[in-house]
Design an enzyme around this catalytic site. Structure first.
Site, PDB file in Angstrom:
ATOM      1  N   GLU A 107       0.852  -1.189   0.000  1.00 39.36           N
ATOM      2  CA  GLU A 107       0.000   0.000   0.000  1.00 39.36           C
ATOM      3  C   GLU A 107       0.888   1.240   0.000  1.00 39.36           C
ATOM      4  OE1 GLU A 107      -2.217   0.297   3.647  1.00 39.36           O
ATOM      5  OE2 GLU A 107      -2.879   2.336   3.161  1.00 39.36           O
ATOM      6  N   ASP A 150       0.285  13.976  -4.687  1.00 38.62           N
ATOM      7  CA  ASP A 150       1.135  14.595  -3.649  1.00 38.62           C
ATOM      8  C   ASP A 150       2.565  14.626  -4.157  1.00 38.62           C
ATOM      9  OD1 ASP A 150      -1.062  14.418  -2.039  1.00 38.62           O
ATOM     10  OD2 ASP A 150      -0.323  12.757  -0.816  1.00 38.62           O
ATOM     11  N   ILE A 151       3.274  15.729  -3.872  1.00 32.16           N
ATOM     12  CA  ILE A 151       4.678  15.812  -4.288  1.00 32.16           C
ATOM     13  C   ILE A 151       5.487  14.679  -3.673  1.00 32.16           C
ATOM     14  CG2 ILE A 151       6.806  17.170  -4.034  1.00 32.16           C
ATOM     15  CD1 ILE A 151       5.122  19.671  -4.265  1.00 32.16           C
ATOM     16  N   THR A 161     -12.559  10.740 -10.142  1.00 34.57           N
ATOM     17  CA  THR A 161     -11.800   9.498 -10.381  1.00 34.57           C
ATOM     18  C   THR A 161     -11.097   9.560 -11.732  1.00 34.57           C
ATOM     19  OG1 THR A 161     -13.263   8.218  -8.983  1.00 34.57           O
ATOM     20  CG2 THR A 161     -12.018   6.984 -10.618  1.00 34.57           C
ATOM     21  N   GLY A 202       0.066   5.813  27.349  1.00 37.21           N
ATOM     22  CA  GLY A 202       0.134   7.261  27.192  1.00 37.21           C
ATOM     23  C   GLY A 202       1.493   7.787  27.619  1.00 37.21           C
ATOM     24  N   CYS A 228       0.076  -0.482  29.942  1.00 37.97           N
ATOM     25  CA  CYS A 228       1.320   0.281  29.902  1.00 37.97           C
ATOM     26  C   CYS A 228       1.281   1.460  30.879  1.00 37.97           C
ATOM     27  CB  CYS A 228       1.631   0.690  28.457  1.00 37.97           C
ATOM     28  SG  CYS A 228       3.405   0.900  28.202  1.00 37.97           S
ATOM     29  N   MET A 247      -0.941   0.785  33.602  1.00 36.00           N
ATOM     30  CA  MET A 247      -0.427  -0.116  34.636  1.00 36.00           C
ATOM     31  C   MET A 247       0.457   0.676  35.601  1.00 36.00           C
ATOM     32  SD  MET A 247       2.836  -1.718  35.148  1.00 36.00           S
ATOM     33  CE  MET A 247       3.526  -3.275  35.686  1.00 36.00           C
ATOM     34  N   GLN A 248       1.328   1.529  35.034  1.00 40.07           N
ATOM     35  CA  GLN A 248       2.226   2.307  35.890  1.00 40.07           C
ATOM     36  C   GLN A 248       1.414   3.196  36.834  1.00 40.07           C
ATOM     37  OE1 GLN A 248       4.768   4.351  33.071  1.00 40.07           O
ATOM     38  NE2 GLN A 248       5.798   2.472  32.427  1.00 40.07           N
ATOM     39  N   GLU A 289       9.023  10.258  34.800  1.00 40.95           N
ATOM     40  CA  GLU A 289       8.534  10.833  33.540  1.00 40.95           C
ATOM     41  C   GLU A 289       7.736  12.110  33.842  1.00 40.95           C
ATOM     42  OE1 GLU A 289       5.991   8.171  31.292  1.00 40.95           O
ATOM     43  OE2 GLU A 289       5.687   9.639  29.703  1.00 40.95           O
ATOM     44  N   HIS A 329       1.459  -4.196  25.573  1.00 46.86           N
ATOM     45  CA  HIS A 329       0.263  -3.805  24.814  1.00 46.86           C
ATOM     46  C   HIS A 329      -0.417  -5.035  24.212  1.00 46.86           C
ATOM     47  CE1 HIS A 329       0.806   0.592  24.788  1.00 46.86           C
ATOM     48  NE2 HIS A 329       2.087   0.286  24.901  1.00 46.86           N
ATOM     49  N   GLU A 388      -3.301  -5.360  23.110  1.00 50.42           N
ATOM     50  CA  GLU A 388      -4.242  -5.034  22.017  1.00 50.42           C
ATOM     51  C   GLU A 388      -3.653  -5.315  20.637  1.00 50.42           C
ATOM     52  OE1 GLU A 388      -2.732  -2.860  24.002  1.00 50.42           O
ATOM     53  OE2 GLU A 388      -2.310  -0.936  23.040  1.00 50.42           O
TER      54      GLU A 388
HETATM   55  N1  GLN Z   1       5.066   6.741  29.180  1.00 45.92           N
HETATM   56  C1  GLN Z   1       5.263   5.416  29.689  1.00 45.92           C
HETATM   57  C2  GLN Z   1       6.650   4.882  29.371  1.00 45.92           C
HETATM   58  O1  GLN Z   1       7.298   5.361  28.465  1.00 45.92           O
HETATM   59  C3  GLN Z   1       4.217   4.463  29.157  1.00 45.92           C
HETATM   60  C4  GLN Z   1       4.321   4.225  27.702  1.00 45.92           C
HETATM   61  C5  GLN Z   1       3.073   3.644  27.099  1.00 45.92           C
HETATM   62  O2  GLN Z   1       2.004   3.717  27.703  1.00 45.92           O
HETATM   63  N2  GLN Z   1       3.159   3.100  25.921  1.00 45.92           N
HETATM   64  O3  GLN Z   1       7.091   3.960  29.997  1.00 45.92           O
END
Ligand code: GLN
Length: 544
Positions: free
Chosen positions: A139, A146-147, A190, A350, A377, A380-381, A401, A512, A514
């Site tokens: 793909e 697009d340039i 098209t 996040g 992730c 969990m932290q 962080e 992760h 998912e």
């Molecule tokens: N910010 C956190 C870390 O870097 C969690 C990362 C995430 O949720 N993917 O460990």
């Protein structure tokens, strides 16, 4: 020799080329072929890893640690074939590789140019790391015209010649807009888009036309005529109520038949019974469950694409519709109010401080009210942090962080870990791109844990994307609260899974899950979480 199918897009972006490529791959697979899907992205970032989800949506992670376009998630969900680093490339990566070779002296004597060096590098990427695949579907990101996509188009044009035209098929995905005033579907955009493709030397073999209604025979005939494509190769792709209908609907409209005819392949009809069953279950759920997702990118749901899909799969497995309630983590003061009545709460991955208080409030609410909680992730932290602050009473506990100078660094930067046989080391001011702990790592589960029962296995492998980890100096103290570290890296040094002993379903995972869920093989953690949420609903009903 593998056959190559190139998928380009015209008229507008967001037409669902990735989905079209995935659905085609799924049908070809159902005809017994071995398929491989690849994505070429024209932007200059080396990978999407450093982009904001608002720019790009979710960053998908492969087993071998690539941070890649979210379309690779579709590829995996439709085919079950795990994508690799070699399946995702960007202009940035192509240039980086050419420039490295130039510095090494590989082109000694030559003036390094877009043609041939960049184009050759793209062609090498497309044809590299292929073994016995029958079809390689590539793909091309962006929209024709697009340039920045020009070098990619030039590369696939040349491959039509290099590999012989009968081994290469070009599919152009376009839009047929309906103009209410005229009461008609319009073919002109098209036609122009095909002209644009022709101007770079590519004659599409199949047009896949997106429309919000059935395409009249007359419009197909007209498109065939003006675009130099047989009318039966102008294929309708109208809007679907579920993406998983795509293999069935595209097959009905003859997409795979035309592909096989083009390559002169006499293949058995596809067995699409798995897809029929998936679609049947999606359309006839026997109940509903409401799960809240508390995140900071809730304005752009593409940021949570794989999580949304994993819930769809878990719904299929439990025969229910999973209703997702999106809650903006930045509205911390009204979070608990918004969570009333939900049957499960998930805090996704996040980065950074925005929205942290809202997420912590949601976790506290789930813990105190015995609502099933799933932390992924960062989720969990933060679950660990919430317990340390509110149960252990260490109020200053933090992640470095969020506060690099915190006196109680319960979550800290991962300074070293083993990646196979290699020791990875990181420092506070190191590069951000491609330096997280990425890809599949094993995790050992305690046999008496809920999570081991959910997986039905003591050793699992899951994909990671994080820079921080729970500080093991706090583990013993944290465990006194009932929050157990039930999953660790095989060396025993990196905490991977936590669960609350005194809660019906409170699980946090550093990885992760998912990314590995598929409609035909839903992820056990999502299935179990949805089941726990359903049971809570039943309990509430029985208590009435
Ligand atoms: N910010 C956190 C870390 O870097 C969690 C990362 C995430 O949720 N993917 O460990």
């Amino acid at each position: 020799m593998s056959k190559f199918i190139f998928v380009t897009g015209g008229v507008v972006s967001s037409l669902g080329k990735g989905l079209a490529a995935s659905a085609l791959a799924a049908i070809l697979q159902a005809r017994g072929f071995k398929v491989r899907l690849r994505k070429l992205d024209p932007y200059l970032n080396v990978d999407p890893g450093t982009m904001s989800p608002y720019q790009h949506g979710e960053v998908f992670v492969t087993d071998d640690g690539a941070e890649a376009d979210l379309d690779l998630g579709h590829y995996e969900r439709f085919t079950g074939v795990s994508a690799k680093k070699t399946d995702s490339v960007t202009t940035g990566k192509i240039y980086a590789s050419v420039l490295t070779k130039e510095r090494r002296g590989d082109y000694l004597g030559a003036t390094v140019q877009v043609v041939p060096h960049i184009i050759d590098e793209i062609k090498a990427f497309i044809t590299n790391d292929i073994t016995d695949e029958d079809f390689v579907i590539c793909e091309i990101g962006g929209t024709v015209g697009d340039i920045e996509s020009l070098p990619f188009l030039e590369a696939i044009r040349q491959l039509g010649n290099d590999l012989n035209r009968d081994n290469v098929l070009y599919i152009h995905v376009t839009l047929l807009p309906y103009i209410a005033a005229a009461g008609e579907i319009k073919t002109k955009p098209t036609q122009h888009s095909v002209k644009e493709l022709l101007s770079v030397g590519i004659q599409p073999d199949i047009l896949l036309c997106r429309a919000d209604r059935p395409i009249p025979e007359e419009a197909r005939r007209k498109l065939g005529l003006f675009c130099n494509v047989k009318a039966e190769r102008v294929i309708e792709a109208s809007d679907l109520s579920s993406i998983y209908e795509a293999p069935l609907v595209y097959h009905e409209h003859g997409l795979d038949k035309e592909v096989c005819k083009y390559f002169k392949i006499d293949a058995p009809a596809p067995d699409l019974s798995t897809w029929q069953e998936i679609v049947r279950r999606i359309h006839s759920p026997e109940g509903m469950v409401t799960i809240a997702i508390v995140g900071k990118y809730v304005q752009l749901l593409d940021a949570y694409k794989s999580i949304i899909q994993a819930f769809c799969h878990a719904g299929i497995a439990n025969n229910v519709k999973v209703n997702l309630k999106w809650i903006d983590a930045e509205q911390a003061d009204i979070i608990q109010e918004q969570l009333r009545g939900v049957q499960g709460i998930l805090v996704p991955g996040g980065f950074g401080g925005r929205g942290v208080n809202g997420k912590l409030a949601a976790i506290k609410f789930a813990r105190e009210n015995s609502i099933p909680y799933f932390g992924i992730c960062f989720g969990m932290q933060l679950a660990v942090l919430e317990t340390v602050r509110n149960v252990l009473g260490i109020k200053e506990a933090n992640s470095t962080e969020l506060d690099p100078t915190t006196k109680e660094p319960v979550i800290g930067l991962m300074s070293e870990w083993m990646d196979g046989d290699t020791l990875q080391k990181r420092q506070v001011n190191g590069d951000l791109g491609g330096t997280m702990r990425l890809g599949a790592y094993d995790c050992k589960l305690l046999p008496d844990s809920k999570v081991a029962r959910v997986y039905g296995a003591p050793l699992i492998s899951e994909r990671h994307r994080h820079r921080y980890e729970v500080n093991t100096a706090y583990l013993k103290q944290i465990e006194t609260t009932g929050l157990r570290f039930v999953g660790m890296s095989p060396e025993g040094d990196l905490p991977e899974v936590v669960e609350h002993a005194d809660h019906p379903w409170f699980i946090g995972v550093q990885f992760h899950p998912e990314f590995k869920s598929r409609p035909f093989s839903p992820h056990p953690l999502f299935v179990s979480f949805v089941q726990a949420a359903l049971e809570r609903f039943l309990e509430k009903d029985n208590n009435k």
